[in-house]
Design a protein around this motif. Structure first.
Motif, mmCIF file in Angstrom:
data_model
loop_
_atom_site.group_PDB
_atom_site.id
_atom_site.type_symbol
_atom_site.label_atom_id
_atom_site.label_comp_id
_atom_site.label_asym_id
_atom_site.label_seq_id
_atom_site.Cartn_x
_atom_site.Cartn_y
_atom_site.Cartn_z
ATOM 1 N N VAL A 132 -10.784 28.644 -66.072
ATOM 2 C CA VAL A 132 -9.381 28.342 -65.826
ATOM 3 C C VAL A 132 -9.355 27.561 -64.521
ATOM 4 C CG1 VAL A 132 -7.083 29.234 -65.309
ATOM 5 C CG2 VAL A 132 -8.515 30.409 -67.002
ATOM 6 N N LEU A 133 -8.856 26.325 -64.576
ATOM 7 C CA LEU A 133 -8.785 25.452 -63.399
ATOM 8 C C LEU A 133 -7.340 25.318 -62.951
ATOM 9 C CD1 LEU A 133 -11.094 22.552 -64.663
ATOM 10 C CD2 LEU A 133 -11.760 24.501 -63.233
ATOM 11 N N LEU A 138 -2.470 27.612 -55.938
ATOM 12 C CA LEU A 138 -1.960 28.537 -56.950
ATOM 13 C C LEU A 138 -2.712 29.864 -56.850
ATOM 14 C CD1 LEU A 138 0.088 28.569 -59.343
ATOM 15 C CD2 LEU A 138 -1.872 28.128 -60.840
ATOM 16 N N ASN A 139 -1.975 30.950 -56.741
ATOM 17 C CA ASN A 139 -2.571 32.268 -56.548
ATOM 18 C C ASN A 139 -2.975 32.869 -57.892
ATOM 19 O OD1 ASN A 139 -3.449 34.663 -55.415
ATOM 20 N ND2 ASN A 139 -1.389 35.553 -55.305
ATOM 21 N N LEU A 201 -13.738 19.421 -64.505
ATOM 22 C CA LEU A 201 -13.555 19.725 -63.085
ATOM 23 C C LEU A 201 -14.125 18.612 -62.215
ATOM 24 C CD1 LEU A 201 -12.848 21.632 -60.724
ATOM 25 C CD2 LEU A 201 -15.075 22.730 -61.092
ATOM 26 N N ALA A 202 -15.327 18.157 -62.535
ATOM 27 C CA ALA A 202 -15.960 17.104 -61.740
ATOM 28 C C ALA A 202 -15.142 15.821 -61.782
ATOM 29 C CB ALA A 202 -17.374 16.846 -62.250
ATOM 30 N N GLU A 214 -9.619 23.658 -58.463
ATOM 31 C CA GLU A 214 -10.793 24.506 -58.302
ATOM 32 C C GLU A 214 -10.864 25.510 -59.449
ATOM 33 O OE1 GLU A 214 -10.397 26.731 -54.690
ATOM 34 O OE2 GLU A 214 -8.890 28.084 -55.509
ATOM 35 N N PRO A 215 -12.045 26.083 -59.691
ATOM 36 C CA PRO A 215 -12.147 27.154 -60.687
ATOM 37 C C PRO A 215 -11.455 28.420 -60.190
ATOM 38 C CG PRO A 215 -14.297 26.175 -60.235
ATOM 39 C CD PRO A 215 -13.355 25.693 -59.165
ATOM 40 N N LYS A 216 -10.663 29.019 -61.035
ATOM 41 C CA LYS A 216 -9.997 30.280 -60.700
ATOM 42 C C LYS A 216 -10.665 31.464 -61.395
ATOM 43 C CE LYS A 216 -6.645 28.502 -58.186
ATOM 44 N NZ LYS A 216 -6.478 28.819 -56.745
#
Length: 273
Positions: A132-133, A138-139, A201-202, A214-216
């Motif tokens: 999940v990105l 974002l929290n 992502l990259a 970023e990865p969550k």
């Protein structure tokens, strides 16, 4: 070129190619089931993605290109036949295979228990990580946090399945026909997060650094396999020997270097379900 335009152009191209392929192959099914039959026909018909670079995209001539296409061409070469690359999408991959429009799928196809009920998988020939990105601001730290988040995914993808399995009831999950439109929903602000791979992502961090993505949550480490019809065990066995050969002789590493710029990590074992 910005990634959203880059991948969206490939998505549109994939739909055009898929429509043409369906019309062309409708009269001549890809019903060869064994390596010997494929050799006698002189052609290997392979379903590949064209909306998911660098695994599956298109070149300057709008022909399928990428990691999967290179593996498909090597497989055809090992059989001594000509490759025919047929663009498919995430949702239509299995129907194209099961209705004999292609001999095999080499289409960044994650090996899962549910899919193994419909198709035969080869041993993994590539891997990726699904997350999940979301923006750093974002929290989101646990699956429970997803209830307050709108998330985009490609319909019928492994990220769709993985997020659906962990998200609490009431989570807003928006499904799109491919990764390109799911990505565009994040970029345009229609959603707050996306289920996507390390490849996405990259590219996001390269082309849209201002989004601070970023990865969550790590959803899964995914091994990708070639897929065959359940009856095509001989072709599956041939493919497993082929994958082991190109991993050992360095050809698969060369493909990984070409498309990702890094050495190939050791491929994971076949998942056991």
């Amino acid at each position: 070129m910005l990634f959203s335009r880059h991948i969206l152009r490939r998505s549109i191209g994939s739909l055009l190619f898929a429509g043409l392929a369906a019309a062309t192959l409708g009269a001549t099914p890809a019903n060869a089931a064994t390596p010997e039959e494929i050799k006698a026909r002189g052609k290997l018909i392979v379903g590949v993605l064209t909306d998911y670079p660098p695994f599956g995209g298109t070149d300057a001539q709008q022909q399928p290109a990428g990691y999967d296409a290179d593996v498909a061409k090597l497989l055809a070469k090992s059989l001594g036949v000509t490759p025919e690359l047929v663009p498919v999408t995430g949702p239509n991959r299995i129907p194209y295979l099961l209705t004999n429009k292609v001999d095999v799928l080499i289409a960044t196809f994650g090996i899962t228990a549910d899919r193994s009920k419909q198709v035969l998988f080869s041993n993994p020939y590539s891997t990726l990580t699904i997350y999940v990105l979301a923006p750093k601001s974002l929290n989101v730290k646990t699956p429970d946090d997803l209830k307050a988040v709108t998330i985009s995914v490609a319909r019928a993808s492994t990220q769709d399945t993985a997020i659906s399995a962990i998200a609490p009831q009431g989570t807003t999950l928006k499904r799109f026909d491919d990764d390109a439109t799911a990505l565009q929903a994040l970029i345009s602000g229609q959603v707050q997060a996306i289920g996507a791979s390390n490849t996405i992502l990259a590219q996001l961090n390269k082309d849209y650094p201002q989004l601070n993505i970023e990865p969550k949550i790590t959803l899964r480490e995914q091994g990708n396999g070639m897929a065959f019809r359940k009856s095509d065990t001989a072709l599956q066995e041939y493919a497993n020997k082929f994958i082991a050969e190109i991993e050992n002789n360095g050809e698969l590493n060369a493909i990984n270097q070409r498309w990702f710029g890094i050495a190939l990590k050791k491929l994971p074992p076949m998942p056991q379900f």
